[in-house]
Design a protein around this motif. Sequence first.
Motif, PDB file in Angstrom:
ATOM      1  N   CYS A 119       0.859  -1.201   0.000  1.00  0.00           N
ATOM      2  CA  CYS A 119       0.000   0.000   0.000  1.00  0.00           C
ATOM      3  C   CYS A 119       0.884   1.235   0.000  1.00  0.00           C
ATOM      4  O   CYS A 119       1.823   1.344   0.788  1.00  0.00           O
ATOM      5  N   ALA A 130      -1.437  -4.162  -0.627  1.00  0.00           N
ATOM      6  CA  ALA A 130      -2.483  -3.473  -1.384  1.00  0.00           C
ATOM      7  C   ALA A 130      -3.524  -4.473  -1.842  1.00  0.00           C
ATOM      8  O   ALA A 130      -3.201  -5.622  -2.171  1.00  0.00           O
ATOM      9  N   SER A 140      -1.769   2.508  -5.233  1.00  0.00           N
ATOM     10  CA  SER A 140      -2.265   1.241  -4.714  1.00  0.00           C
ATOM     11  C   SER A 140      -2.642   1.431  -3.248  1.00  0.00           C
ATOM     12  O   SER A 140      -1.934   2.125  -2.501  1.00  0.00           O
TER      13      SER A 140
END
Length: 647
Positions: A119, A130, A140
């Motif tokens: 992420c 993610a 993401s």
Amino acid sequence: METLESELTCPICLELFEDPLLLPCAHSLCFSCAHRILVSSCSSGESIEPITAFQCPTCRYVISLNHRGLDGLKRNVTLQNIIDRFQKASVSGPNSPSESRRERTYRPSTAMSSERIACQFCEQDPPRDAVKTCITCEVSYCDRCLRATHPNKKPFTSHRLVEPVPDTHLRGITCLDHENEKQTLEMNLTNLVKRNSELENQMAKLIQICQQVEVNTAMHEAKLMEECDELVEIIQQRKQMIAVKIKETKVMKLRKLAQQVANCRQCLERSTVLINQAEHILKENDQARFLQSAKNIAERVAMATASSQVLIPDINFNDAFENFALDFSREKKLLEGLDYLTAPNPPSIREELCTASHDTITVHWISDDEFSISSYELQYTIFTGQANFISLYNSVDSWMIVPNIKQNHYTVHGLQSGTRYIFIVKAINQAGSRNSEPTRLKTNSQPFKLDPKMTHKKLKISNDGLQMEKDESSLKKSHTPERFSGTGCYGAAGNIFIDSGCHYWEVVMGSSTWYAVGIAYKSAPKNEWIGKNASSWVFSRCNSNFVVRHNNKEMLVDVPPQLKRLGVLLDYDNNMLSFYDPANSLHLHTFDVTFILPVCPTFTIWNKSLMILSGLPAPDFIDYPERQECNCRPQESPYVSGMKACH
């Protein structure tokens, strides 16, 4: 198809609706999401059943539940069908049905999906994995960051979310082919779904109206049969009653005739016996025997002949039962006119028959449908000069109503003096009502007389209180603070104080050439001329000059020298005092006065006498007066401010 998909998304779980409930506020909610809302609303240990209401998550409308709970709410079957068609369309498209609703713009390769992507929005170290990549943001997100940064509302509903992809591949992702065509289809599909919903609602209303028509038809048919059966029953009863009377009369007449037949038979029998006896005696040859019985037989024959004449009945072969003449022509005409009752024709107010006093008005009207009218209703209100009568009529609070009037006239009491009113008459029956045209009527002015207690002691007041005359010898009156006491100025006042309405009176000057006529507050000084102070307003003649005076300021007025009668119009509600020459229908002058206290008619003479005519209706030429040119000459006046010459 993001726009359509957003419309099909639950506001709680952000997924396509599943078993959607149709809330009373017209929003929808998944059944399971609604259940979770109820669960979250319960305190620890509390069951769901007692929960009787919850708020719509979209509009915060309070949804009330019955004893069935969520099962008592309707299912949104139409929305579920749309979702099913939407999902089928998704299956037939380039993406599999297992993809999430915002992943259909891109399918990553197997190599991409196997790579771990962190992420890019997490603040913790190391960042979480993610779960989605926003192609629009080129970022993401983990599940938590995605929910925080991409709520299901504009502008994020147009963002494209796909399975996580590394940054190196984002540049190669392009839009789907023919995206515009898909957006057009989505918009058209949404419009079509909305159109179908509107048609379903319209069809439901039409079906409901059809059902109501059936119910109304059956009700009116039943009512018609009931009324007609009642009429037939009445006719049958009357028929039987009249038939019984005919039979009773027949029996009475036949009994009387039978008695006469019996009497005739008895008389005939006695006559036959007597005839036989007489014939037998006539055959007697022995004269002695004949003479012995002839006299007796002759007397009996004579008596029988006389009584037979009396017993002969008066036979009428044309006895037609005079008391049973039938004429149902009127009833037949009424029956032929049987139909539904209609509202009566509007009545008409007859102004020429209406009368008024200073506090009453009697209204007369006529109607063409007297026989079908159950009652009248009289409505009236003060006429404010409003040109738009519809707006005035819609001001319901200002109208007084007199209901259930049975005659064609009515007297309204307790009205304001010298005030214009609008009247309407409504004719009413079971079918409805119709209004007459509005008619303007007015009450007369408040009548008054001269008040002896306020009259100057050198003035003589007539017995009827309507005439004042200079009388130097009249010194017997005692002085009081209310009495006029000016030197060389002899004043008098009316016995009323006016604080509302429109009032008109006239003053006949006769041969007086020096006088003043007007109004004054009660507080106006009594030891000086009226018009010399701020509390009085007058029209005055000083020999050959005519002036209007207020607050010791004068203005000349052009007046015909033959003026013998002066008209005074006091419109207290509109703050105006006007003077007229009624003989020539001429407006002389108008004061604009902001009245703050009740005023009293006031009069002054220096010679001769004046006569007052009060309680008069305003002449037609000043009815509903408009501002008009007067005969004032401000250019010759010693002042301009404080008075308005023309109005």
